[in-house]
Design an enzyme around this catalytic site. Sequence first.
Site, PDB file in Angstrom:
ATOM      1  N   THR A 136       0.823  -1.210   0.000  1.00 22.48           N
ATOM      2  CA  THR A 136       0.000   0.000   0.000  1.00 22.48           C
ATOM      3  C   THR A 136       0.856   1.258   0.000  1.00 22.48           C
ATOM      4  O   THR A 136       2.001   1.241   0.470  1.00 22.48           O
ATOM      5  CB  THR A 136      -0.898  -0.019   1.255  1.00 22.48           C
ATOM      6  OG1 THR A 136      -1.480   1.272   1.437  1.00 22.48           O
ATOM      7  CG2 THR A 136      -0.098  -0.324   2.520  1.00 22.48           C
ATOM      8  N   ASP A 137       0.276   2.367  -0.460  1.00 24.56           N
ATOM      9  CA  ASP A 137       0.986   3.658  -0.401  1.00 24.56           C
ATOM     10  C   ASP A 137       1.054   4.183   1.042  1.00 24.56           C
ATOM     11  O   ASP A 137       1.816   5.095   1.331  1.00 24.56           O
ATOM     12  CB  ASP A 137       0.305   4.698  -1.307  1.00 24.56           C
ATOM     13  CG  ASP A 137      -1.149   4.995  -0.938  1.00 24.56           C
ATOM     14  OD1 ASP A 137      -1.705   4.311  -0.055  1.00 24.56           O
ATOM     15  OD2 ASP A 137      -1.737   5.909  -1.551  1.00 24.56           O
ATOM     16  N   GLU A 138       0.275   3.563   1.950  1.00 18.72           N
ATOM     17  CA  GLU A 138       0.217   4.091   3.319  1.00 18.72           C
ATOM     18  C   GLU A 138       1.543   3.924   4.059  1.00 18.72           C
ATOM     19  O   GLU A 138       1.776   4.572   5.073  1.00 18.72           O
ATOM     20  CB  GLU A 138      -0.947   3.446   4.087  1.00 18.72           C
ATOM     21  CG  GLU A 138      -2.260   3.666   3.349  1.00 18.72           C
ATOM     22  CD  GLU A 138      -3.516   3.288   4.129  1.00 18.72           C
ATOM     23  OE1 GLU A 138      -3.488   3.295   5.364  1.00 18.72           O
ATOM     24  OE2 GLU A 138      -4.537   3.003   3.466  1.00 18.72           O
ATOM     25  N   TYR A 185      -1.757  -0.643  10.897  1.00 18.61           N
ATOM     26  CA  TYR A 185      -1.893  -1.310   9.592  1.00 18.61           C
ATOM     27  C   TYR A 185      -0.690  -1.013   8.712  1.00 18.61           C
ATOM     28  O   TYR A 185      -0.028  -1.923   8.198  1.00 18.61           O
ATOM     29  CB  TYR A 185      -3.186  -0.860   8.893  1.00 18.61           C
ATOM     30  CG  TYR A 185      -3.214  -1.159   7.403  1.00 18.61           C
ATOM     31  CD1 TYR A 185      -3.189  -2.463   6.917  1.00 18.61           C
ATOM     32  CD2 TYR A 185      -3.258  -0.119   6.461  1.00 18.61           C
ATOM     33  CE1 TYR A 185      -3.211  -2.732   5.542  1.00 18.61           C
ATOM     34  CE2 TYR A 185      -3.283  -0.383   5.093  1.00 18.61           C
ATOM     35  CZ  TYR A 185      -3.252  -1.683   4.639  1.00 18.61           C
ATOM     36  OH  TYR A 185      -3.262  -1.949   3.283  1.00 18.61           O
ATOM     37  N   LYS A 189       2.344  -3.412   7.275  1.00 16.84           N
ATOM     38  CA  LYS A 189       2.596  -3.577   5.839  1.00 16.84           C
ATOM     39  C   LYS A 189       4.049  -3.167   5.524  1.00 16.84           C
ATOM     40  O   LYS A 189       4.724  -3.813   4.736  1.00 16.84           O
ATOM     41  CB  LYS A 189       1.622  -2.746   5.001  1.00 16.84           C
ATOM     42  CG  LYS A 189       0.193  -3.247   4.967  1.00 16.84           C
ATOM     43  CD  LYS A 189       0.029  -4.627   4.344  1.00 16.84           C
ATOM     44  CE  LYS A 189       0.259  -4.651   2.844  1.00 16.84           C
ATOM     45  NZ  LYS A 189      -0.105  -5.989   2.272  1.00 16.84           N
TER      46      LYS A 189
HETATM   47  P1  NAD Z   1      -9.448  -7.510   2.027  1.00 15.44           P
HETATM   48  O1  NAD Z   1      -9.450  -7.242   3.489  1.00 15.44           O
HETATM   49  O2  NAD Z   1     -10.663  -7.229   1.223  1.00 15.44           O
HETATM   50  O3  NAD Z   1      -9.073  -9.046   1.761  1.00 15.44           O
HETATM   51  C1  NAD Z   1      -8.047  -9.702   2.462  1.00 15.44           C
HETATM   52  C2  NAD Z   1      -8.153 -11.193   2.182  1.00 15.44           C
HETATM   53  O4  NAD Z   1      -7.080 -11.838   2.871  1.00 15.44           O
HETATM   54  C3  NAD Z   1      -9.464 -11.814   2.685  1.00 15.44           C
HETATM   55  O5  NAD Z   1      -9.980 -12.701   1.718  1.00 15.44           O
HETATM   56  C4  NAD Z   1      -9.012 -12.577   3.930  1.00 15.44           C
HETATM   57  O6  NAD Z   1      -9.818 -13.734   4.204  1.00 15.44           O
HETATM   58  C5  NAD Z   1      -7.581 -12.957   3.565  1.00 15.44           C
HETATM   59  N1  NAD Z   1      -6.761 -13.194   4.762  1.00 15.44           N
HETATM   60  C6  NAD Z   1      -6.643 -12.372   5.838  1.00 15.44           C
HETATM   61  N2  NAD Z   1      -5.813 -12.947   6.743  1.00 15.44           N
HETATM   62  C7  NAD Z   1      -5.398 -14.117   6.206  1.00 15.44           C
HETATM   63  C8  NAD Z   1      -4.530 -15.148   6.659  1.00 15.44           C
HETATM   64  N3  NAD Z   1      -3.936 -15.086   7.847  1.00 15.44           N
HETATM   65  N4  NAD Z   1      -4.302 -16.212   5.849  1.00 15.44           N
HETATM   66  C9  NAD Z   1      -4.920 -16.295   4.630  1.00 15.44           C
HETATM   67  N5  NAD Z   1      -5.766 -15.360   4.174  1.00 15.44           N
HETATM   68  C10 NAD Z   1      -6.002 -14.284   4.951  1.00 15.44           C
HETATM   69  O7  NAD Z   1      -8.194  -6.719   1.460  1.00 15.44           O
HETATM   70  P2  NAD Z   1      -8.006  -5.928   0.090  1.00 15.44           P
HETATM   71  O8  NAD Z   1      -8.545  -4.576   0.246  1.00 15.44           O
HETATM   72  O9  NAD Z   1      -8.448  -6.783  -1.022  1.00 15.44           O
HETATM   73  O10 NAD Z   1      -6.409  -5.818   0.060  1.00 15.44           O
HETATM   74  C11 NAD Z   1      -5.619  -6.859  -0.497  1.00 15.44           C
HETATM   75  C12 NAD Z   1      -4.143  -6.479  -0.397  1.00 15.44           C
HETATM   76  O11 NAD Z   1      -3.925  -5.268  -1.109  1.00 15.44           O
HETATM   77  C13 NAD Z   1      -3.667  -6.236   1.026  1.00 15.44           C
HETATM   78  O12 NAD Z   1      -2.363  -6.759   1.132  1.00 15.44           O
HETATM   79  C14 NAD Z   1      -3.679  -4.721   1.164  1.00 15.44           C
HETATM   80  O13 NAD Z   1      -2.698  -4.296   2.087  1.00 15.44           O
HETATM   81  C15 NAD Z   1      -3.319  -4.310  -0.246  1.00 15.44           C
HETATM   82  N6  NAD Z   1      -3.834  -2.980  -0.663  1.00 15.44           N
HETATM   83  C16 NAD Z   1      -5.152  -2.664  -0.512  1.00 15.44           C
HETATM   84  C17 NAD Z   1      -5.620  -1.428  -0.955  1.00 15.44           C
HETATM   85  C18 NAD Z   1      -7.077  -1.051  -0.848  1.00 15.44           C
HETATM   86  O14 NAD Z   1      -7.436   0.087  -1.176  1.00 15.44           O
HETATM   87  N7  NAD Z   1      -7.971  -1.952  -0.465  1.00 15.44           N
HETATM   88  C19 NAD Z   1      -4.734  -0.517  -1.544  1.00 15.44           C
HETATM   89  C20 NAD Z   1      -3.389  -0.879  -1.685  1.00 15.44           C
HETATM   90  C21 NAD Z   1      -2.957  -2.111  -1.252  1.00 15.44           C
HETATM   91  P1  TYD Z   2     -10.943   3.703   4.173  1.00 17.03           P
HETATM   92  O1  TYD Z   2     -11.903   3.267   3.110  1.00 17.03           O
HETATM   93  O2  TYD Z   2     -11.037   3.044   5.524  1.00 17.03           O
HETATM   94  O3  TYD Z   2      -9.479   3.553   3.566  1.00 17.03           O
HETATM   95  P2  TYD Z   2      -8.036   4.049   4.179  1.00 17.03           P
HETATM   96  O4  TYD Z   2      -8.184   4.346   5.619  1.00 17.03           O
HETATM   97  O5  TYD Z   2      -7.172   2.847   3.928  1.00 17.03           O
HETATM   98  O6  TYD Z   2      -7.645   5.246   3.368  1.00 17.03           O
HETATM   99  O7  TYD Z   2     -11.120   5.259   4.398  1.00 17.03           O
HETATM  100  C1  TYD Z   2     -10.954   6.192   3.347  1.00 17.03           C
HETATM  101  C2  TYD Z   2     -11.038   7.577   3.958  1.00 17.03           C
HETATM  102  O8  TYD Z   2     -12.362   7.787   4.437  1.00 17.03           O
HETATM  103  C3  TYD Z   2     -10.110   7.768   5.154  1.00 17.03           C
HETATM  104  O9  TYD Z   2      -9.580   9.088   5.120  1.00 17.03           O
HETATM  105  C4  TYD Z   2     -11.025   7.604   6.354  1.00 17.03           C
HETATM  106  C5  TYD Z   2     -12.369   8.094   5.837  1.00 17.03           C
HETATM  107  N1  TYD Z   2     -13.556   7.423   6.439  1.00 17.03           N
HETATM  108  C6  TYD Z   2     -14.571   8.196   7.004  1.00 17.03           C
HETATM  109  O10 TYD Z   2     -14.509   9.435   7.033  1.00 17.03           O
HETATM  110  N2  TYD Z   2     -15.635   7.546   7.547  1.00 17.03           N
HETATM  111  C7  TYD Z   2     -15.763   6.185   7.542  1.00 17.03           C
HETATM  112  O11 TYD Z   2     -16.761   5.635   8.080  1.00 17.03           O
HETATM  113  C8  TYD Z   2     -14.725   5.413   6.943  1.00 17.03           C
HETATM  114  C9  TYD Z   2     -14.789   3.901   6.902  1.00 17.03           C
HETATM  115  C10 TYD Z   2     -13.634   6.082   6.385  1.00 17.03           C
END
Ligand code: NAD
Ligand code: TYD
Length: 379
Positions: A136-138, A185, A189
Amino acid sequence: MSNRTILITGGAGFIGSHVVRLFVNKYPDYRIINLDKLTYAGNLANLKDIEDRPNYRFVKMDICDFEGVLALMQDEHVDGVIHLAAESHVDRSIKDPFTFAQTNVIGTLSMLQAAKAYWEGLPEKYEGKRFYHISTDEVYGALEMTHPEGIEPPFTTKASSGEHHLAYGEKFFTEDLKYQPHSPYSAAKASSDHFVRAFHDTYGMPTIVTNCSNNYGPYQFPEKLIPLFVNNIRHRKPLPVYGKGENVRDWLYVEDHARAIDLIFHEGKVAETYNIGGFNEWKNIDIVKTLIRVTDRLLGRPEGADEDLITFVTDRAGHDLRYAIDSTKLQRELGWEPSLQFEEGIEKTIRWYLENQDWLDNVTSGEYQKYYEEMYKGR
Ligand code: NAD
Ligand code: TYD
């Protein structure tokens, strides 16, 4: 290379399900193994359309189970790993950091160790192998908001369009930036990213790391901003905006992320890091107003009628102010660019949630957790 066997972790989650679907459809000669523990965030209904394909197998397993992962890699002759499994929600990490360290750090280490043990025991060792870690970019921390009204950024992309092609500061996350994670988080990561690079530097494992901005699109768990708010607008429930809604996020359509992962898995350079993002910065409050406007219109309500649902609540602890990815390296070196304009992507996404109310209702009621038992028992 045809006939590859690729182990994708976290394939039942949001982004993972898009990656699994893309690979299963696009590469009939590959064998795709989806390894997922099915935590609250894993939902096999996300993959209903491809679950019976001959080139697909689901395995319910914890990435922390080193012996199990190793045995699976040996049995299946895995030559590529795309590692997405993680705990992914910042608010949960604030309440329960241990789970994040366990899954994101120890789990990633367990995946690396299993790949190392299997690949180093083969005659060809790491040749033709790849361990691709999705991050992630975080991890870069937060950027300042030097231009609260927005400025034209110094680059253009096809996907960015007039009104919203704005940046809220001059600085962007580039690949060479120091890691400065703030939330449990992002700290977990960041640690996992370091382990992946250490396995390249120490053992010569062919690794790649990518850091992507916020994703949006179908199948996102409705605890995250966009699906949560669309669902709440539909039910006319309050929309809890943290702080003043001034925080900025850079949003990318999930299928564009999946396409980038496909490209980088096949053509990215070993040991490199690539940032993935859409040059698409939005203040949360502007996103929320857009969600209300479009959802109201699609539901046949007067546009903006639901703005009274906006409820400003206590800010998230340590809430990062601004994320903004510079993905020029990926665009320049591998020719990737986002395919969707944000206005198009957000409408498509909202429409999907409204047309798939069963999916949302199943998730919010907890029914989705029975899917594995019903569909996979005895397989
Ligand atoms: P998500 O929470 O929707 O899905 C995570 C998946 O991982 C789920 O299916 C869960 O069952 C599985 N999982 C969790 N713990 C596990 C374990 N111990 N063993 C096996 N499986 C396990 O997450 P997402 O939003 O799809 O993100 C996927 C990846 O991309 C993550 O690594 C996250 O850090 C990264 N990422 C997400 C975003 C975003 O905006 N969602 C952006 C950049 C990077
Ligand atoms: P989120 O979808 O949780 O992603 P991330 O924290 O990984 O960026 O949140 C996106 C943005 O929205 C973040 O700045 C937090 C804000 N947010 C709210 O204001 N209210 C909410 O209920 C949630 C879930 C997020």
